[in-house]
Design an enzyme around this catalytic site. Sequence first.
Site, PDB file in Angstrom:
ATOM      1  N   GLY B  92       0.861  -1.174   0.000  1.00 18.46           N
ATOM      2  CA  GLY B  92       0.000   0.000   0.000  1.00 18.46           C
ATOM      3  C   GLY B  92       0.895   1.220   0.000  1.00 18.46           C
ATOM      4  N   SER B 125       5.784  -5.510  -1.096  1.00 22.16           N
ATOM      5  CA  SER B 125       5.853  -4.099  -1.478  1.00 22.16           C
ATOM      6  C   SER B 125       6.162  -3.221  -0.248  1.00 22.16           C
ATOM      7  CB  SER B 125       4.550  -3.713  -2.174  1.00 22.16           C
ATOM      8  OG  SER B 125       4.658  -2.477  -2.816  1.00 22.16           O
ATOM      9  N   ALA B 126       5.253  -2.373   0.197  1.00 23.56           N
ATOM     10  CA  ALA B 126       5.502  -1.536   1.373  1.00 23.56           C
ATOM     11  C   ALA B 126       5.923  -2.380   2.586  1.00 23.56           C
ATOM     12  CB  ALA B 126       4.263  -0.711   1.710  1.00 23.56           C
ATOM     13  N   HIS B 162       8.861  -3.337  -6.850  1.00 25.05           N
ATOM     14  CA  HIS B 162       8.325  -2.966  -8.171  1.00 25.05           C
ATOM     15  C   HIS B 162       9.443  -2.363  -9.031  1.00 25.05           C
ATOM     16  CE1 HIS B 162       4.052  -3.186  -6.753  1.00 25.05           C
ATOM     17  NE2 HIS B 162       4.521  -2.681  -5.637  1.00 25.05           N
ATOM     18  N   GLU B 198       8.997  -6.797 -10.259  1.00 22.73           N
ATOM     19  CA  GLU B 198       7.741  -7.494  -9.987  1.00 22.73           C
ATOM     20  C   GLU B 198       7.904  -8.960 -10.387  1.00 22.73           C
ATOM     21  OE1 GLU B 198       4.525  -5.335 -11.786  1.00 22.73           O
ATOM     22  OE2 GLU B 198       4.693  -3.707 -10.327  1.00 22.73           O
TER      23      GLU B 198
HETATM   24 CA    CA Z   1       2.778   1.507  -2.891  1.00 23.14          CA
END
Ligand code: CA
Lengths: 247, 247
Positions: B92, B125-126, B162, B198
């Site tokens: 997020g 991700s985060a 990413h 990714e």
């Molecule tokens: Ca993000």
Amino acid sequence: MDVPRRRLLLISNSTLHGGGYLGHCQQQIKSFLGEKVKRILFVPYALHNQDAYAKTAREKLENVGYGVDSIHEFSDPVEAVRKSEAIFIGGGNTFRLLKALYDKSLIQEIRKRVLEDGIPYMGSSAGSNAATISINTTNDMPIVYPPSLEALGLVPFNINPHYLDPDVNSTHMGETREKRIFEYHEESNTFPVLGLREGSMLLVEGNKATLQGVTGARLFVRGKSPTEHQPGADFSFLLANSNLHNP
Amino acid sequence: MDVPRRRLLLISNSTLHGGGYLGHCQQQIKSFLGEKVKRILFVPYALHNQDAYAKTAREKLENVGYGVDSIHEFSDPVEAVRKSEAIFIGGGNTFRLLKALYDKSLIQEIRKRVLEDGIPYMGSSAGSNAATISINTTNDMPIVYPPSLEALGLVPFNINPHYLDPDVNSTHMGETREKRIFEYHEESNTFPVLGLREGSMLLVEGNKATLQGVTGARLFVRGKSPTEHQPGADFSFLLANSNLHNP
Ligand SMILES: [Ca+2]
Ligand SMILES: [Ca+2]
């Protein structure tokens, strides 16, 4: 409150694809600064190599007819701002720029010169982010930690420079620019965000704001659908104090 | 120093183009958590709608065979961490996530559970940014201001999730991802940055780190040229303390 004397030219990007440094906004710079300004105080803090950056800016702005002093060449940068006729803050990394403005105690002095004394302020990219209420909508990586995300507050809203429309053919799963701005507006007490596409710039004269350039802008207001705006659009409503918060 | 008991699975992205949530890393999750873990503590703080996020994660992870508790449903989140068998921090906005971890006093407790008690930690991700030494190389917008950019420090380097190769056909003038990471390394005392494309993920078991997934990774070390690494690459050298700084 009195009408602020501010005069701002907030540019999305200093270099447009296929053109040279400040090439696409040379005419706007000339008509913005006019004949009265002789020298510009350049602020190169957003880039690591400040000497090289000042050299680039000096060459370009001297061609347009202005003398350039770079703030990093002064022993007392606050004094340099105090004596300046016009300020231009160049792009680079917004976190690095804002941290330097705080570390060198320049925030209050620049605000005073622009809002009270009415000297012209130009910013491009990070320099446009720095002019707004906060750097919450910069695209840059947080490579350093400034003491606050609050910026110069010369206008009561945010800018997203280099605004980029979603690429419908992309398979990349990172957030689109629009999605990132929506995330900002999920937070309470957040400000309007003007997405300035490359080639766009915002001219602010007192309480009047006008979109310049050729590529248009996309405006994001918390709780509303984004809206498209063409060159020439009047954005003065963004300067009203009632738009300061939309909680 | 004793070998840390850490077990980490740091995923670049939770959803790969064309697949569902966690679809591309289901097998890795299963073999990482194994048979002993029954319940996972999910941390949804990086997204605004935590109920919806917990529902998505719960459905997916129950299909793989694990029960899911979401930390936002506990009145005492520190206690929830204290009792957890495994932690999964979802993606997020990294600033929002890190601020929540500080605001809820979770940093020290998560560190203790992972580094001392050896419970498995998954991030995507985060959630992968949060596991590293700092969030200096997140791609996210600074929509909120955390009290520090220092993160959980479960590994002594940074991740760029990413990770995106430069698009040679682009006319956009914003910095490429590589350029942004170079800007980070222009600052002194900055850490190696592992750019996880990714589809990539990093498996850490004690002092051994291995690249998993299919898309490879690009490693950036201050003062050196970036290097390409294929799936299966051994990144254990990034865990050595001597790599903590490269001033
Ligand atoms: Ca993000
Ligand atoms: Ca930039």
